[in-house]
Write an enzyme that holds these catalytic residues in place. Structure first.
Site, PDB file in Angstrom:
ATOM      1  N   GLU A 267     -50.216 -27.320  -3.859  1.00 47.42           N
ATOM      2  CA  GLU A 267     -50.989 -26.947  -2.014  1.00 47.42           C
ATOM      3  C   GLU A 267     -52.512 -27.627  -1.414  1.00 47.42           C
ATOM      4  O   GLU A 267     -53.419 -26.979  -1.274  1.00 47.42           O
ATOM      5  CB  GLU A 267     -51.683 -24.999  -2.418  1.00 47.42           C
ATOM      6  CG  GLU A 267     -50.306 -24.612  -2.915  1.00 47.42           C
ATOM      7  CD  GLU A 267     -51.013 -22.776  -3.088  1.00 47.42           C
ATOM      8  OE1 GLU A 267     -52.021 -22.667  -3.310  1.00 47.42           O
ATOM      9  OE2 GLU A 267     -50.050 -22.507  -4.145  1.00 47.42           O
TER      10      GLU A 267
ATOM     11  N   ASN B 159     -45.940 -29.139  -4.631  1.00 46.02           N
ATOM     12  CA  ASN B 159     -45.773 -28.098  -4.750  1.00 46.02           C
ATOM     13  C   ASN B 159     -46.252 -27.391  -4.050  1.00 46.02           C
ATOM     14  O   ASN B 159     -47.775 -27.396  -3.624  1.00 46.02           O
ATOM     15  CB  ASN B 159     -45.484 -27.707  -6.219  1.00 46.02           C
ATOM     16  CG  ASN B 159     -44.929 -26.102  -6.251  1.00 46.02           C
ATOM     17  OD1 ASN B 159     -43.983 -26.449  -5.740  1.00 46.02           O
ATOM     18  ND2 ASN B 159     -45.952 -25.056  -6.796  1.00 46.02           N
TER      19      ASN B 159
ATOM     20  N   HIS C 272     -42.106 -18.033  -1.828  1.00 49.47           N
ATOM     21  CA  HIS C 272     -42.033 -17.156  -1.648  1.00 49.47           C
ATOM     22  C   HIS C 272     -42.320 -16.157  -0.188  1.00 49.47           C
ATOM     23  O   HIS C 272     -43.281 -16.595   0.825  1.00 49.47           O
ATOM     24  CB  HIS C 272     -44.307 -17.047  -1.536  1.00 49.47           C
ATOM     25  CG  HIS C 272     -44.612 -16.912  -2.650  1.00 49.47           C
ATOM     26  ND1 HIS C 272     -44.331 -16.142  -4.228  1.00 49.47           N
ATOM     27  CD2 HIS C 272     -45.618 -18.123  -3.656  1.00 49.47           C
ATOM     28  CE1 HIS C 272     -44.969 -16.833  -5.085  1.00 49.47           C
ATOM     29  NE2 HIS C 272     -45.145 -18.041  -5.605  1.00 49.47           N
TER      30      HIS C 272
ATOM     31  N   GLU D  53     -40.710 -20.552  -6.928  1.00 49.96           N
ATOM     32  CA  GLU D  53     -41.878 -19.542  -7.052  1.00 49.96           C
ATOM     33  C   GLU D  53     -40.855 -18.935  -6.591  1.00 49.96           C
ATOM     34  O   GLU D  53     -41.727 -17.824  -5.928  1.00 49.96           O
ATOM     35  CB  GLU D  53     -43.636 -19.626  -6.619  1.00 49.96           C
ATOM     36  CG  GLU D  53     -43.524 -21.184  -7.926  1.00 49.96           C
ATOM     37  CD  GLU D  53     -45.372 -20.997  -7.602  1.00 49.96           C
ATOM     38  OE1 GLU D  53     -46.113 -20.284  -6.628  1.00 49.96           O
ATOM     39  OE2 GLU D  53     -45.929 -22.354  -8.017  1.00 49.96           O
TER      40      GLU D  53
ATOM     41  N   ASP E  28     -39.943 -15.283  -4.874  1.00 52.39           N
ATOM     42  CA  ASP E  28     -40.079 -13.850  -4.971  1.00 52.39           C
ATOM     43  C   ASP E  28     -40.218 -13.762  -3.394  1.00 52.39           C
ATOM     44  O   ASP E  28     -39.719 -14.499  -1.849  1.00 52.39           O
ATOM     45  CB  ASP E  28     -41.063 -13.332  -5.680  1.00 52.39           C
ATOM     46  CG  ASP E  28     -42.066 -13.540  -4.996  1.00 52.39           C
ATOM     47  OD1 ASP E  28     -42.328 -14.062  -4.270  1.00 52.39           O
ATOM     48  OD2 ASP E  28     -43.463 -13.509  -6.124  1.00 52.39           O
TER      49      ASP E  28
HETATM   50  O1  9MR Z   1     -48.639 -15.240  -9.485  1.00 53.73           O
HETATM   51  C1  9MR Z   1     -50.106 -15.740 -10.187  1.00 53.73           C
HETATM   52  C2  9MR Z   1     -51.514 -14.743 -10.047  1.00 53.73           C
HETATM   53  O2  9MR Z   1     -51.167 -14.396 -11.699  1.00 53.73           O
HETATM   54  C3  9MR Z   1     -51.953 -15.747 -10.021  1.00 53.73           C
HETATM   55  O3  9MR Z   1     -53.437 -14.065  -9.856  1.00 53.73           O
HETATM   56  C4  9MR Z   1     -52.419 -15.730  -8.927  1.00 53.73           C
HETATM   57  C5  9MR Z   1     -53.798 -16.994  -8.271  1.00 53.73           C
HETATM   58  O4  9MR Z   1     -54.557 -17.416  -7.336  1.00 53.73           O
HETATM   59  O5  9MR Z   1     -51.760 -16.771  -8.764  1.00 53.73           O
HETATM   60  C6  9MR Z   1     -50.215 -16.781  -9.016  1.00 53.73           C
HETATM   61  O6  9MR Z   1     -49.654 -17.855  -8.239  1.00 53.73           O
HETATM   62  C7  9MR Z   1     -49.606 -18.283  -7.592  1.00 53.73           C
HETATM   63  C8  9MR Z   1     -49.501 -19.526  -7.698  1.00 53.73           C
HETATM   64  O7  9MR Z   1     -49.904 -20.150  -9.091  1.00 53.73           O
HETATM   65  C9  9MR Z   1     -49.533 -21.221  -7.317  1.00 53.73           C
HETATM   66  N1  9MR Z   1     -48.601 -20.711  -6.047  1.00 53.73           N
HETATM   67  C10 9MR Z   1     -49.015 -19.046  -4.844  1.00 53.73           C
HETATM   68  C11 9MR Z   1     -48.151 -18.086  -6.576  1.00 53.73           C
HETATM   69  C12 9MR Z   1     -49.004 -16.743  -5.836  1.00 53.73           C
HETATM   70  O8  9MR Z   1     -50.140 -16.213  -5.672  1.00 53.73           O
END
Ligand code: 9MR
Length: 378
Positions: free
Chosen positions: A181, A224, A260, A289, A291
């Site tokens: 990101e 990513n 997402h 990722e 969903d």
């Molecule tokens: O799923 C993850 C969640 O448990 C955390 O609280 C969150 C914090 O930023 O991050 C989520 O995972 C993220 C991933 O690391 C990067 N892309 C977006 C994902 C969803 O927020």
């Protein structure tokens, strides 16, 4: 081009002395005695339904938002969860357990416990691992973000972190999300909220890839991001940056889309074309990722039509990846709504995964399974 995919995974598996992730090898002997090699029960599982060399992954729940929920660590304590994790998937991604705040909680202390457990689980179950992540603006520990470090010290902190973490799992991680990101939705580099880019300049991104490559020459190194499924300002910025880095000989091997998605918006219909243009640069691509969340009705129970629409999004994302030669890795961000990040981050939205809270399979699960099966047979 499936043979190339297969060769990649075969090499990785050989290097790890793992059973191959194919329809023949077994990672779950007890269960597979009931599911004879070519029986329907065996191909009922996503990992075995997939074409050879194509891995189907999930995030492994733990850390992050889970810490504030009223359940214990899912990966450690939920036996049903672990069973499905081992049976259905051929790739795993630590959801939070390899992020800076988990794995490097103090400047001179690493905590590898949870990450080690996931890598060991994966090896036991014949799964590959996606490492996530090394250079990101989020989930960094306070000692880092609030520390008073010189530029030279910060650079050394990042170099040492990458050498230590990537080095620890060298040969055991198939793909690393090296930079996560780094662009905002306008396609501008995150020069304020990303501590590394802000303090050390954009060149630090190339250094992160170089350090990761030195620590594990076999791992495929990825950019990513989210909202890069389509051809848009953000994915264009990656397209330009990647070409510059490749021209400079920086070891960048892949570009991945998080995906997402939400049924609130249309499906990104140009996903396949977008993956193809990165593929044409010689990169691997991946969906990392996926969903598909939705606005829940008052009852909290989606209609059959909503479930059908969700299944369609899952299926189209998978089909886009399957259609691109170098897209060998397809990961969903968790498989059960029980542990989803979505309701915690988006009020009124949820039902984003392929299984319900009690692990009942949704139409989306069957859409994935049937699409994988068809690709395997085609
Ligand atoms: O799923 C993850 C969640 O448990 C955390 O609280 C969150 C914090 O930023 O991050 C989520 O995972 C993220 C991933 O690391 C990067 N892309 C977006 C994902 C969803 O927020």
């Amino acid at each position: 081009m499936r043979s190339i995919r297969f060769a990649t995974v075969a090499l990785a598996a050989a290097a790890l002395s793992l059973p191959l992730v194919t329809g023949v090898a077994t990672a779950d002997p007890a269960a597979d005695q009931q599911a004879a090699p070519h029986s329907n029960a065996r191909f009922d599982r996503l990992r075995w339904a997939a074409p050879e060399g194509f891995v189907v992954g999930t995030a492994v729940a733990g850390g992050g938002h889970h810490l504030s929920q009223d359940y214990p660590d899912p990966f450690t304590y939920d036996a049903e969860y672990r069973k499905i994790l081992g049976r259905q998937f051929s790739s795993v991604s630590p959801e939070n357990q390899m992020k800076w705040d988990s794995i490097h909680p103090e400047k001179d202390r690493y905590d590898f416990g949870q990450a080690d457990a996931i890598v060991e689980f994966a090896e036991k179950h014949g799964q590959v691992v996606r490492g996530h992540t090394l250079l990101w603006h989020s989930q960094n520990p306070a000692w880092l973000t609030q520390g008073n470090f010189s530029k030279a010290e910060l650079r050394e902190i990042l170099r040492e972190h990458i050498a230590t973490v990537v080095g620890r799992y060298a040969g055991r991680i198939q793909q690393w999300d090296v930079a996560n990101e780094i662009f905002d939705d306008q396609g501008k580099l995150r020069t304020t909220d990303n501590i590394w880019i802000r303090e050390l300049g954009p060149g630090i991104v190339a250094d992160a890839f170089r350090w990761a490559h030195e620590a594990d020459p076999k791992a495929k190194l990825f950019f990513n991001d989210y909202n890069v499924e389509s051809v848009n300002a953000k994915s264009n910025s990656y397209y330009t940056l990647v070409q510059q880095l490749l021209a400079q000989g920086v070891p960048v091997h892949g570009f991945s889309v998080q995906a997402h998605l939400s049924t609130r918006y249309g499906f990104p219909g140009d996903l396949e074309n977008n993956l193809r243009r990165f593929d044409a640069l010689g990169l691997e691509t991946a969906v990392t990722e996926l969903d598909v969340r939705m606005d829940l009705p008052e009852s909290g129970v989606p209609t059959a039509e909503m479930e059908r629409k969700q299944a369609d999004y899952y299926q189209r994302a998978l089909s886009a990846c399957l259609a691109v030669d170098g897209c060998n890795s397809f990961t969903i961000w968790g498989f059960t709504d029980k542990y989803s990040w979505v309701p915690v981050f988006f009020e009124g939205e949820g039902f984003a995964n392929v299984m319900t809270d009690d692990y009942t399979r949704k139409p989306a699960f069957y859409a994935l399974r049937d699409t994988l099966k068809a690709a395997r047979q085609g």
